[in-house]
Scaffold this active site. Structure first.
Site, short mmCIF file in Angstrom:
data_model
loop_
_atom_site.label_atom_id
_atom_site.label_comp_id
_atom_site.label_asym_id
_atom_site.label_seq_id
_atom_site.Cartn_x
_atom_site.Cartn_y
_atom_site.Cartn_z
N GLU A 1 -2.16 -0.04 8.08
CA GLU A 1 -1.58 -1.19 7.51
C GLU A 1 -0.43 -0.53 6.64
O GLU A 1 0.94 -1.00 6.73
CB GLU A 1 -2.15 -2.06 6.47
CG GLU A 1 -1.74 -3.02 5.60
CD GLU A 1 -2.44 -3.82 4.75
OE1 GLU A 1 -1.77 -4.77 4.12
OE2 GLU A 1 -3.36 -3.39 4.28
N HIS B 1 0.81 -1.26 0.06
CA HIS B 1 -0.15 0.06 0.07
C HIS B 1 0.85 1.25 -0.13
O HIS B 1 1.97 1.28 -0.48
CB HIS B 1 -0.94 -0.20 1.13
CG HIS B 1 -1.95 -1.30 1.23
ND1 HIS B 1 -2.81 -1.21 0.45
CD2 HIS B 1 -1.54 -2.50 1.80
CE1 HIS B 1 -3.40 -2.51 0.46
NE2 HIS B 1 -2.68 -3.17 1.24
N GLU C 1 1.12 -12.01 5.08
CA GLU C 1 0.08 -11.24 5.73
C GLU C 1 0.46 -11.62 7.67
O GLU C 1 -0.29 -12.62 7.71
CB GLU C 1 -1.13 -11.34 5.41
CG GLU C 1 -1.53 -11.09 4.10
CD GLU C 1 -2.16 -9.84 3.85
OE1 GLU C 1 -2.25 -9.09 4.79
OE2 GLU C 1 -2.55 -9.51 2.82
N HIS D 1 2.71 -7.13 3.87
CA HIS D 1 1.13 -6.44 4.52
C HIS D 1 0.99 -6.73 5.76
O HIS D 1 1.68 -7.47 6.59
CB HIS D 1 0.31 -7.15 3.52
CG HIS D 1 0.68 -6.58 1.95
ND1 HIS D 1 -0.46 -5.85 1.46
CD2 HIS D 1 1.19 -6.89 0.90
CE1 HIS D 1 0.09 -5.51 0.03
NE2 HIS D 1 0.82 -6.19 -0.16
#
Length: 286
Positions: free
Chosen positions: A25, A11, A148, A78
């Site tokens: 995040e 991101h 993740e 992430h």
């Protein structure tokens, strides 16, 4: 030949990623990615970050940069949301080194962070065209995974809700990468020290004389460096703190080459040193 690892920071810019419980995040991913970078470089690995600031390279830009640079591995960092409670790593549908890398990373997260990795900790996802669903896995030429490490909207967040813990997660991911590259590494828990003398009998604790008892330290800026010892040298940097985050325990104020630093601890009791300038940090009540 030196190994090269491309670290994709998830991101960024106007895309914050998952947001929950005061956690964002894109900020967490950057903290963790830097920790991966620092740990790998200790072992002579070349690293490349997809972004260093708050920007958003497109998915194609990320993949193309890794391909052009000639990375041996691609690791996208992430954090998750959606009510889950486990670490996950996504690998290529082709398996191979990508799947091996995913397993090594999830094992390291489980061992180093004592993290719940669930019943299906690693998996791949196929698109309607029969190829990998995720662009950064589909478009890269080297083995690639998406990590993740935790769900920030569940109890998982307590594993990574401080900068120091997010950095510890980065080091765990790095250990999985190092194992995949066949590089021997040592963690702080590899060889427990055995006392050479009998431990003294416990005595009643003395009253605390810490003037900072009940205080926590919070950064007022992004990318504020902290150190392994009282120092301002680059070689002693162990991580960075972003705005609004910091350390839950302040132990003392010390002198570092003529300028003050706070001696602080993270939630796991590890000690670090950070500037005491009120321009960059503030003490708050817990």
């Amino acid at each position: 030949m030196t190994k090269k690892v491309f670290i994709d920071v998830g991101h960024g810019g106007t895309d914050p990623g998952a947001v929950a419980n005061g956690l964002v995040e894109k900020e967490m991913a950057r903290v963790t990615a830097y920790a991966v970078k620092y740990e790998l470089e200790k072992y002579g690995i070349e690293t490349y970050l997809s972004r260093t600031g708050d920007t958003y390279p497109s998915l194609s830009d990320r993949s193309n940069s890794a391909n052009k640079w000639g990375a041996d591995l691609f690791v996208s960092v992430h954090y998750n949301a959606g009510g889950g409670d486990r670490a996950e790593v996504i690998h290529s549908i082709a398996g191979g080194t990508s799947k091996v890398l995913a397993q090594h990373i999830i094992d390291a997260i489980k061992n180093e962070m004592k993290q719940n990795v669930g019943s299906i900790p690693i998996y791949s996802k196929k698109g309607s065209d029969g190829k990998d669903y995720h662009a950064v896995i589909r478009q890269t030429k080297m083995p690639a995974v998406i990590v993740e490490p935790a769900f920030i909207d569940s109890n998982d967040r307590f594993i990574v809700d401080t900068v120091a813990e997010q950095q510890a997660m980065g080091r765990a991911i790095a250990y999985g990468i190092l194992k995949t590259l066949g590089i021997d590494y040592k963690t702080t828990t590899d060889k427990p020290k055995t006392p050479s003398k009998p431990e003294p009998k416990p005595t009643a604790p003395k009253p605390s004389t810490n003037p900072y008892a009940g205080k926590k330290l919070v950064s007022k800026t992004n990318d504020l460096r902290f150190y392994a010892k009282p120092s301002w040298a680059d070689k002693d940097v162990v991580g960075k703190v972003n705005n609004g985050l910091g350390f839950p325990v302040v132990l003392d104020k010390v002198n570092a080459n003529g300028s003050p630093q706070y001696k602080v601890q993270n939630s796991k009791g590890k000690t670090f040193y950070i500037t005491a300038s009120d321009k960059y940090v503030e003490l708050k009540n817990k």
